[in-house]
Scaffold this active site. Sequence first.
Site, PDB file in Angstrom:
ATOM      1  N   ARG A 236     -10.415   1.972  -4.662  1.00  0.00           N
ATOM      2  CA  ARG A 236      -9.994   0.369  -4.423  1.00  0.00           C
ATOM      3  C   ARG A 236     -10.482   0.457  -6.827  1.00  0.00           C
ATOM      4  O   ARG A 236     -10.472  -0.006  -7.039  1.00  0.00           O
ATOM      5  CB  ARG A 236     -10.153  -0.605  -4.374  1.00  0.00           C
ATOM      6  CG  ARG A 236      -9.741  -0.583  -2.869  1.00  0.00           C
ATOM      7  CD  ARG A 236      -8.893  -0.545  -2.479  1.00  0.00           C
ATOM      8  NE  ARG A 236      -8.984  -0.652  -0.650  1.00  0.00           N
ATOM      9  CZ  ARG A 236      -9.385   0.750  -0.116  1.00  0.00           C
ATOM     10  NH1 ARG A 236      -9.431   1.602  -0.737  1.00  0.00           N
ATOM     11  NH2 ARG A 236      -8.876   0.487   1.103  1.00  0.00           N
ATOM     12  N   GLU A 265       0.054   0.681  -7.115  1.00  0.00           N
ATOM     13  CA  GLU A 265       0.360   1.894  -6.481  1.00  0.00           C
ATOM     14  C   GLU A 265       1.766   1.954  -5.408  1.00  0.00           C
ATOM     15  O   GLU A 265       2.024   0.607  -4.855  1.00  0.00           O
ATOM     16  CB  GLU A 265      -0.700   2.544  -5.093  1.00  0.00           C
ATOM     17  CG  GLU A 265      -2.446   2.824  -6.166  1.00  0.00           C
ATOM     18  CD  GLU A 265      -2.936   3.162  -4.720  1.00  0.00           C
ATOM     19  OE1 GLU A 265      -3.181   3.007  -3.712  1.00  0.00           O
ATOM     20  OE2 GLU A 265      -4.557   3.242  -5.230  1.00  0.00           O
ATOM     21  N   HIS A 284      -3.819   8.750  -4.867  1.00  0.00           N
ATOM     22  CA  HIS A 284      -4.709   8.587  -3.450  1.00  0.00           C
ATOM     23  C   HIS A 284      -4.593   8.386  -2.091  1.00  0.00           C
ATOM     24  O   HIS A 284      -3.909   8.814  -1.200  1.00  0.00           O
ATOM     25  CB  HIS A 284      -3.801   6.965  -3.550  1.00  0.00           C
ATOM     26  CG  HIS A 284      -5.374   5.660  -2.472  1.00  0.00           C
ATOM     27  ND1 HIS A 284      -4.869   4.253  -2.257  1.00  0.00           N
ATOM     28  CD2 HIS A 284      -5.637   6.024  -1.334  1.00  0.00           C
ATOM     29  CE1 HIS A 284      -5.675   3.688  -1.925  1.00  0.00           C
ATOM     30  NE2 HIS A 284      -6.673   4.834  -1.242  1.00  0.00           N
TER      31      HIS A 284
END
Length: 320
Positions: A236, A265, A284
């Site tokens: 994270r 994001e 990601h």
Amino acid sequence: MLNCAILDDYQNCALGFADWSALDGVQVTTFADHIADPVALAERLAGFEIIVAMRERTPFDAALFDRLPRLKLLVTTGMRNASIDMAAAAARGIPVCGTRGLSNPTPELTWGLLLALARHIPADATSVRNGEAWQTRIGIALSGKTIGIVGLGTIGAQMARYAQAFGMSVLAWSRNLTDERCQTVGAERAPTLDALLQRADIVTLHMVLSDSTRGLLGARELGLMKPTALLLNTSRGPLIDEAALVQTLEGGRIAGFAVDVFDTEPLPAGHKLRTLPNVVATPHVGYVTQESYRVFYGDAVEDIQGWLKKAPVRVLSAAK
């Protein structure tokens, strides 16, 4: 007819990874874009009784639940989602169900990022494609190096096994880590996080984000690392103080950073982590594999079917 929204389907692929037609009486709509503004998000989702959220891309807090009076079921991929206020969902009578997931895609990507960073693979591949000068960079070998694994859970343990296969020494730390756990994967337990950061040639983070781990690596901690060290984060973004990290990278105080997760994001255009030469960044995609999506979306269909039959499965937060 019930309406179901599938959120943040960036690749427009969700409908192809499960049999959504099995949901009798449910109309399914997918959304490929991400809406960060809560008012705009509520307006988009106001007409849906069922919502399927992808991981932690979209936060669901009490205020959003209040703007969605028709919502009857929330499904999240994975069995944990820190972006959903479970208590608020339960208080409003909205059950939250999860899905299974696969543990191997994220460590596989993490190791790929490490190799890319250590051997300058993205830059060298680009130079060949663009017809630039031949052999302009010198990489480092992993064999004989020490990897520091922060968090020795399922993913951290897999990273330890990869490291051993590459001839590396493994050092591990977390607040409650035991010698017995380290022995199961052939790792040495570091007495403190500081000790790990000072010794390791590569540091990789595999911690759950919580109040106690947010900002785990700040300016002081980054300053303990070797100037030749490489840092990886596929867990994270907020585990690292982003401003301190950018300053560290700009100053060349560590050799490089590989990352798949960010504070915001999608990562904003023009962000420093997009442009720094000592950074390898991916969007990601640690869990983004065909195999993962078959599990995520297949289980999402099962969750909805169970709820329709008044026999919900994989319940994370039951309605009160």
